[in-house]
Write a protein that holds these residues in place. Structure first.
Motif, short mmCIF file in Angstrom:
data_model
loop_
_atom_site.label_atom_id
_atom_site.label_comp_id
_atom_site.label_asym_id
_atom_site.label_seq_id
_atom_site.Cartn_x
_atom_site.Cartn_y
_atom_site.Cartn_z
N VAL A 103 0.94 -1.47 0.26
CA VAL A 103 -0.43 -0.05 0.32
C VAL A 103 0.94 0.92 0.03
N GLN A 104 2.71 0.58 -0.24
CA GLN A 104 2.72 2.74 -0.09
C GLN A 104 3.12 2.99 -0.73
N SER A 105 2.45 3.15 -2.51
CA SER A 105 3.18 3.61 -3.29
C SER A 105 1.40 4.19 -3.88
N PRO A 106 0.15 3.05 -3.54
CA PRO A 106 -1.08 4.54 -3.71
C PRO A 106 -0.44 5.21 -2.13
N VAL A 107 -0.25 5.36 -1.67
CA VAL A 107 -0.09 6.08 -0.58
C VAL A 107 0.78 7.52 -0.25
N TRP A 108 1.76 7.01 -1.27
CA TRP A 108 2.72 8.25 -1.80
C TRP A 108 1.33 8.90 -2.99
N VAL A 109 0.68 8.37 -3.34
CA VAL A 109 0.21 9.65 -4.44
C VAL A 109 -0.59 10.75 -3.82
N VAL A 110 -1.22 9.54 -2.85
CA VAL A 110 -1.97 10.73 -1.76
C VAL A 110 -1.38 12.04 -1.44
N ASN A 111 -0.38 11.73 -0.77
CA ASN A 111 1.10 12.36 -0.31
C ASN A 111 1.63 13.43 -1.16
N ALA A 112 1.62 13.20 -2.99
CA ALA A 112 1.53 13.69 -3.69
C ALA A 112 0.75 14.93 -3.98
N LEU A 113 0.01 14.83 -3.96
CA LEU A 113 -1.15 15.60 -3.55
C LEU A 113 -1.13 16.88 -2.87
N ALA A 114 -1.44 16.41 -1.60
CA ALA A 114 -0.88 17.27 0.15
C ALA A 114 0.42 18.05 -0.55
N ALA A 115 1.90 17.45 -0.75
CA ALA A 115 2.65 18.35 -1.64
C ALA A 115 2.46 19.08 -2.86
N ALA A 116 1.39 19.13 -3.58
CA ALA A 116 0.84 20.47 -4.62
C ALA A 116 0.65 21.26 -3.44
N PHE A 117 0.00 21.12 -2.80
CA PHE A 117 -0.96 21.99 -1.70
C PHE A 117 0.41 23.05 -1.18
N ASN A 118 1.39 21.86 -0.20
CA ASN A 118 2.61 22.40 0.61
C ASN A 118 3.32 23.58 -0.12
N VAL A 119 3.60 22.74 -1.53
CA VAL A 119 4.74 23.51 -2.38
C VAL A 119 3.48 24.77 -2.64
N GLY A 120 2.39 25.30 -2.98
CA GLY A 120 1.89 26.06 -3.26
C GLY A 120 2.06 27.33 -2.11
N CYS A 121 1.28 26.55 -1.10
CA CYS A 121 1.03 27.48 -0.01
C CYS A 121 2.71 28.19 0.36
N SER A 122 3.63 27.02 0.45
CA SER A 122 5.13 27.90 1.01
C SER A 122 5.35 28.70 -0.22
N VAL A 123 5.51 28.67 -1.50
CA VAL A 123 5.78 29.87 -1.98
C VAL A 123 5.40 30.71 -1.81
N LEU A 124 3.73 30.71 -2.08
CA LEU A 124 3.38 32.02 -1.59
C LEU A 124 3.07 33.09 -0.22
N VAL A 125 3.49 31.95 0.58
CA VAL A 125 4.40 32.87 1.56
C VAL A 125 5.36 33.23 1.76
N ALA A 126 5.87 32.91 0.98
CA ALA A 126 8.09 33.22 0.66
C ALA A 126 7.50 34.65 -0.15
N ARG A 127 6.81 35.10 -0.82
CA ARG A 127 6.34 35.61 -1.95
C ARG A 127 6.51 37.23 -0.89
N TYR A 128 5.00 36.57 0.09
CA TYR A 128 5.02 37.43 1.10
C TYR A 128 5.60 38.10 1.58
N ILE A 129 6.11 37.41 2.50
CA ILE A 129 7.28 38.12 3.15
C ILE A 129 8.26 38.46 2.85
N GLY A 130 8.49 38.22 1.76
CA GLY A 130 10.22 38.53 0.94
C GLY A 130 9.71 39.88 0.73
#
Length: 472
Positions: free
Chosen positions: A62-89
């Motif tokens: 079940v690890q690979s299917p779990v990685w797929v879900v984690n990959a979708l979460a990573a998209a939000f993670n990256v998007g929010c991280s870059v958004l906040v970094a822009r505002y902080i900068g």
């Protein structure tokens, strides 16, 4: 605009040595955090491995299917991280706080969705992955229990992305360290039957629930849920640029959502492409039988320790380049991208050397089974040759996201995974009968080509055009 100041002054580092030092300091907590996140899976693998090959395979299925879900979460993670970094900068702290509240909403919503999805699919996934009948029920139970922690876990995971974007790489590390300690304690008491251990010449009776694979899942679900709750509590009560107050609006801002989607959607497609490829790849490996699948899973777990520093450098690189462009300093962003890439490849090359030389004692930590161990050692030594190139890919994609070039990783991953790794692995395993080694040779060809593609793109300078198009 708020009165706060950023935790990291990236502009004051004026020389290459100062910038390298700053990148290294920022990356250390991120490296530690990624290693600790990986440690959750590794601890489960090692402690479940003591129960035998069937138990290891139940988790592996079940690890690979779990990685797929984690990959979708990573998209939000990256998007929010870059958004906040822009505002902080840009020193726009009110907007950064709004981004944190949006991160909370998106993380919790995605976590609930992921839990419901995995709960429904849990009986089918082990069968789709080619699991043998005696293993599938344990896999289903493991997946359902682990996914029960998703709502809080993914909320916290994405909140930690925003925290890193602000320049605070220590808080996520502390949260993850605490979660890992809880996971270890939970595994110790929940996996095994009651037993007697010898300590300093004294016999001590240790209570154990004896839940086996389910016990590992319970510990993981509890520890990851606690980590998510901790991230929210810290942002509620700790004074920072991202402090969350439930007295303020949690309405999602359309402009922020567009920027999150523009960064996160290509990331989601890229990571889902890779992880769906991993599903097919493991399906090919599963044709080799339970022992080979267990060896594959253990080798993947061991390798993950070696490349996690790359993901730590990736987090630091995304934050540094994102804040530099938020401050409208393209020269600074380019300087940081070059420094972070050089450091990352050097670290990954050193790790590859250690991986090759110490493969046998390292793999021995995961399983007592001699056949599983022997095959995992060979696989780990094969993939050691690709680690510097894998570092180029990991860090390069993070740098490109921070620089605004968010689209190239998807076609590169698509081509390398689906038109190189999968066909080569199928030919090696099914047609040429090269076994697990053949599958891993196909893997390193994919990683080498992928890394070279991303390195070329980073040095082409096209990110400047993409940055203006995405964030204009």
């Amino acid at each position: 605009m708020g009165k706060e100041t950023s935790k990291v002054d990236i502009v004051s580092a004026s020389t290459g040595a100062e910038r390298a030092k700053l990148a290294f300091i920022l990356s250390l907590p991120a490296i530690a955090e990624n290693l600790l996140i990986t440690l959750v899976g590794i601890i489960d693998t090692a402690m479940v491995g003591a129960l035998g090959a069937n138990a290891t395979t139940a988790v592996a299925l079940v690890q690979s299917p779990v990685w797929v879900v984690n990959a979708l979460a990573a998209a939000f993670n990256v998007g929010c991280s870059v958004l906040v970094a822009r505002y902080i900068g840009a020193r726009e702290y009110d907007d950064a706080r709004r981004g944190a509240r949006e991160t909370f909403v998106l993380g919790l919503g995605f976590g609930i969705f992921a839990f419901l999805l995995m709960w429904f699919l849990a009986p089918f996934i082990p069968v789709w992955m080619g699991g043998e009948p005696e293993v599938c029920p344990a896999s289903t139970s493991y997946l359902r229990i682990v996914s029960s922690g998703y709502p809080l876990y993914f909320m916290g995971l994405i909140l930690c992305g925003a925290i890193r974007g602000s320049g605070d790489t220590y808080t996520p590390m502390k949260i993850t360290a605490s979660a890992n300690l809880l996971n270890i304690i939970g595994n110790f008491f929940l996996i095994y039957e009651p037993r007697t251990v010898s300590l300093l010449g004294n016999e001590i009776n240790i209570w154990g629930a004896g839940f086996g694979v389910d016990g590992a899942a319970m510990a993981t679900a509890a520890s990851t849920a606690v980590s998510g709750a901790a991230a929210l509590i810290i942002l509620m009560f700790k004074g920072s640029e991202l402090k969350i107050s439930f007295r303020e609006s949690f309405k999602l801002d359309k402009k922020d959502l567009r920027q999150i989607v523009k960064v996160g959607f290509p990331t989601a497609v890229e990571r889902v492409t890779v992880n769906l490829g991993q599903v097919v790849f493991i399906r090919i490996v599963s044709t080799l039988g339970t022992v080979m699948l267990a060896a594959h899973h253990i080798a993947v777990s061991a390798e993950s320790v070696c490349y996690q520093p790359g993901y730590g450098m990736q987090s630091a690189g995304t934050m540094l380049t994102g804040q530099a462009l938020g401050a409208k300093n393209e020269e600074l962003a380019e300087s940081y991208s070059r420094i972070v890439m050089i450091m990352s490849v050097a670290i990954m090359a050193f790790n590859a050397f250690l991986m090759f030389v110490f493969a046998e004692p390292f793999i021995s930590l995961f399983t007592p089974d001699p056949e599983v161990k022997a095959n995992a050692i060979v696989a780990l030594r094969i993939v050691a040759f690709a680690q510097p190139f894998f570092g180029m890919y990991i860090v390069g994609t993070g740098l490109l996201r921070g620089l605004g070039d968010v689209k190239i990783a998807m076609p590169v991953s698509l081509i390398c995974m689906w038109f190189m790794r999968i066909p080569l692995a199928f030919a090696a395993v099914v047609i040429l009968n090269l076994g697990l080694s053949g599958a891993w040779i196909a893997m390193i060809i994919d990683l080498i080509v992928r890394g070279l593609f991303i390195l070329y793109r980073l040095h082409s300078g096209k990110w400047k055009e993409m940055y203006h198009r995405v964030f204009a």
